[in-house]
Design a protein around this motif. Structure first.
Motif, PDB file in Angstrom:
ATOM      1  N   ASP A   1      43.395  40.714  32.741  1.00 21.30           N
ATOM      2  CA  ASP A   1      44.480  41.311  31.960  1.00 21.30           C
ATOM      3  C   ASP A   1      45.356  40.165  31.475  1.00 21.30           C
ATOM      4  O   ASP A   1      46.184  39.640  32.212  1.00 21.30           O
ATOM      5  N   ARG A   2      45.155  39.755  30.215  1.00 19.86           N
ATOM      6  CA  ARG A   2      45.888  38.608  29.684  1.00 19.86           C
ATOM      7  C   ARG A   2      47.312  38.945  29.263  1.00 19.86           C
ATOM      8  O   ARG A   2      48.093  38.043  28.963  1.00 19.86           O
ATOM      9  N   GLU A   3      47.643  40.232  29.217  1.00 19.02           N
ATOM     10  CA  GLU A   3      48.983  40.646  28.798  1.00 19.02           C
ATOM     11  C   GLU A   3      49.882  40.996  29.972  1.00 19.02           C
ATOM     12  O   GLU A   3      50.958  41.555  29.784  1.00 19.02           O
ATOM     13  N   HIS A   4      49.481  40.694  31.161  1.00 18.22           N
ATOM     14  CA  HIS A   4      50.286  41.009  32.343  1.00 18.22           C
ATOM     15  C   HIS A   4      51.622  40.267  32.267  1.00 18.22           C
ATOM     16  O   HIS A   4      51.668  39.099  31.851  1.00 18.22           O
ATOM     17  N   PRO A   5      52.723  40.935  32.633  1.00 15.58           N
ATOM     18  CA  PRO A   5      54.041  40.294  32.541  1.00 15.58           C
ATOM     19  C   PRO A   5      54.154  38.977  33.304  1.00 15.58           C
ATOM     20  O   PRO A   5      54.935  38.105  32.930  1.00 15.58           O
ATOM     21  N   GLN A   6      53.358  38.826  34.370  1.00 13.71           N
ATOM     22  CA  GLN A   6      53.411  37.613  35.172  1.00 13.71           C
ATOM     23  C   GLN A   6      52.310  36.617  34.793  1.00 13.71           C
ATOM     24  O   GLN A   6      52.020  35.687  35.539  1.00 13.71           O
ATOM     25  N   GLY A   7      51.719  36.799  33.630  1.00 11.78           N
ATOM     26  CA  GLY A   7      50.655  35.909  33.194  1.00 11.78           C
ATOM     27  C   GLY A   7      49.292  36.520  33.465  1.00 11.78           C
ATOM     28  O   GLY A   7      49.179  37.577  34.105  1.00 11.78           O
ATOM     29  N   PRO A   8      48.215  35.904  32.984  1.00 14.80           N
ATOM     30  CA  PRO A   8      46.864  36.464  33.152  1.00 14.80           C
ATOM     31  C   PRO A   8      46.540  36.775  34.606  1.00 14.80           C
ATOM     32  O   PRO A   8      46.746  35.948  35.496  1.00 14.80           O
ATOM     33  N   GLN A   9      46.029  37.996  34.841  1.00 17.18           N
ATOM     34  CA  GLN A   9      45.675  38.441  36.187  1.00 17.18           C
ATOM     35  C   GLN A   9      44.289  39.059  36.156  1.00 17.18           C
ATOM     36  O   GLN A   9      43.913  39.735  35.197  1.00 17.18           O
ATOM     37  N   ARG A  10      43.515  38.854  37.229  1.00 23.44           N
ATOM     38  CA  ARG A  10      42.197  39.488  37.304  1.00 23.44           C
ATOM     39  C   ARG A  10      42.361  40.996  37.420  1.00 23.44           C
ATOM     40  O   ARG A  10      43.331  41.506  38.011  1.00 23.44           O
ATOM     41  N   LEU A  11      41.399  41.744  36.878  1.00 27.21           N
ATOM     42  CA  LEU A  11      41.521  43.197  36.832  1.00 27.21           C
ATOM     43  C   LEU A  11      41.202  43.870  38.168  1.00 27.21           C
ATOM     44  O   LEU A  11      41.532  45.019  38.364  1.00 27.21           O
ATOM     45  N   GLY A  12      40.543  43.168  39.084  1.00 26.32           N
ATOM     46  CA  GLY A  12      40.327  43.753  40.405  1.00 26.32           C
ATOM     47  C   GLY A  12      38.865  43.855  40.792  1.00 26.32           C
ATOM     48  O   GLY A  12      37.951  43.772  39.961  1.00 26.32           O
ATOM     49  N   ASP A  13      38.634  44.087  42.102  1.00 25.15           N
ATOM     50  CA  ASP A  13      37.271  44.151  42.638  1.00 25.15           C
ATOM     51  C   ASP A  13      36.450  45.267  42.016  1.00 25.15           C
ATOM     52  O   ASP A  13      35.257  45.093  41.749  1.00 25.15           O
ATOM     53  N   ASP A  14      37.060  46.432  41.795  1.00 22.51           N
ATOM     54  CA  ASP A  14      36.300  47.573  41.301  1.00 22.51           C
ATOM     55  C   ASP A  14      35.720  47.307  39.918  1.00 22.51           C
ATOM     56  O   ASP A  14      34.593  47.717  39.611  1.00 22.51           O
ATOM     57  N   VAL A  15      36.486  46.633  39.067  1.00 21.46           N
ATOM     58  CA  VAL A  15      35.996  46.310  37.729  1.00 21.46           C
ATOM     59  C   VAL A  15      34.809  45.354  37.831  1.00 21.46           C
ATOM     60  O   VAL A  15      33.772  45.551  37.175  1.00 21.46           O
TER      61      VAL A  15
END
Length: 392
Positions: A244-258
């Protein structure tokens, strides 16, 4: 194609994330208040959307490209919450390893500086030419996170290319992708400042700045085999699907399930080009990067061959971009030397695109894949024509 029977806040929020839209951008496209998007994210499936909103979302989903749809479908296959147990994962066919993996990251950061490159070029150490046979020399770059393995390649045609080598061991590919996007910002700032500093020391100057980073990954070790390994290379070459490149805290991975869903069903980016050889190597080239894994190391391409090609490709990309940008601005391009005119570009184009008698099948496939995904040949032809017209 994903079909949503009942749109809730959870599905609606994940569509916006898959499209890499900020809350305000997503709200503007849907014609709703940004507070509505925030509410969808917070309350998730507790909110069932009105039919007219669902219709808008259906239409928006139909217009999405394949990469967005793949990310959204992966989110739909997850449960949207924490902690699927092992038995649940097996029942869903998602019991696949997510890591760890050992990867060597190669970053290429080119900057066109024109004739200002000359004093640095003269101070640097000569090195063998790459497949484009572009004259260049090399110096240490001194990157803080790659001090022993960072170089500054200086090309006589007026381009400086930083090459950063950074081994990484990651628990999840999403962690690597998030690091990649976060580090790009810092690396671009560092490359610009470092280049200006080196030029000043040599009595030269430029206002040019680094504007992009190209990555190539060597996957050394991982728990994946078969189709899972193919998916891993796809994610390495096109990492935005797990971030998720639009996360307020900077790019974050979308998670294990994805990531589990991508590995379980397989993921193929439509624009990625395969250059692997069965039982020898696996390789993919995409617009944002290259991923490579030697299956039989003694017969596979050495990573140095990919690096040599990318150095020349990124150099010519930076040079042709300068030429085309000057033309679009209504100015005649000024080359660092009259030797680097349209005929020189024509020669570089020929050397990169023509097969050589001594070239192996692996090398040819890799070269063609990198050139196709970079779209460099088209840019070189356009730059040739622009330079020829500027002197006519």
């Amino acid at each position: 194609m994903a079909v949503v029977v009942q749109w809730t806040g959870w599905e609606a929020a994940h569509l916006g994330k898959a499209m890499r839209l900020s809350i305000r951008e997503y709200a503007a496209r849907l014609g709703v208040n940004p507070a509505t998007i925030t509410k969808w994210r917070k309350r998730g499936r507790a909110i069932e959307l009105r039919p007219e909103t669902a219709d808008m979302l259906d239409e928006m989903l139909r217009r999405c490209d394949d990469e967005v749809i793949a990310t959204f479908e992966a989110a739909l296959r997850s449960d949207g919450g924490p902690g699927l147990g092992d038995k649940d994962l097996e029942a869903l066919g998602l019991a696949v390893p997510l890591g760890p993996a050992r990867v060597v990251s190669h970053k290429f950061i080119p900057v066109y500086v024109g004739e200002a490159v000359r004093p640095l070029f003269e101070q640097a150490v000569p090195c063998p030419a790459g497949p484009g046979r572009l004259e260049h020399r090399v110096a240490l770059a001194g990157h803080p996170d790659a001090a022993d393995r960072s170089q500054l390649h200086l090309y006589a045609c007026g381009v400086a290319v930083f090459h950063l080598v950074q081994p990484r061991t990651v628990e999840r590919l999403g962690d690597l992708a998030a690091w990649r996007y976060r580090s790009y910002v810092a690396d671009l700032e560092w490359a610009t400042a470092r280049l200006h500093e080196r030029l000043a020391e040599a009595g030269a100057a430029t206002e040019a700045a680094a504007t992009y980073v190209l990555s190539a990954y060597l996957l050394e070790e991982s728990p994946w085999q078969g189709s899972q390994l193919e998916t891993a290379l796809q994610v390495l070459a096109t990492p935005s699907v797990v971030v998720d490149r639009e996360h307020p805290q900077g790019p974050q991975r979308l998670g294990d399930d994805v990531e589990r869903a991508l590995f379980a069903d397989g993921y193929t980016h439509p624009d990625a080009v395969n250059f692997g050889i069965r039982a020898v190597s696996m390789g993919l080239a995409g617009w944002s990067g290259v991923a490579y894994h030697p299956v039989a190391a003694e017969r596979a391409l050495p990573m140095e061959a990919i690096v040599a090609l990318e150095l020349d490709v990124q150099t010519l990309w930076a040079l042709s971009t300068y030429v085309l940008d000057e033309v679009e601005a209504g100015r005649d391009p000024v080359m660092p030397d009259e030797a680097y005119g349209w005929r020189w570009l024509r020669g570089a184009y020929s050397r990169l695109t023509a097969a050589r008698p001594q070239e192996t099948a692996q090398h040819q496939l890799m070269r063609e894949a990198v050139l196709a995904t970079s779209q460099l040949p088209d840019r070189l032809r356009a730059a040739q024509e622009a330079l020829r017209e500027s002197i006519s």
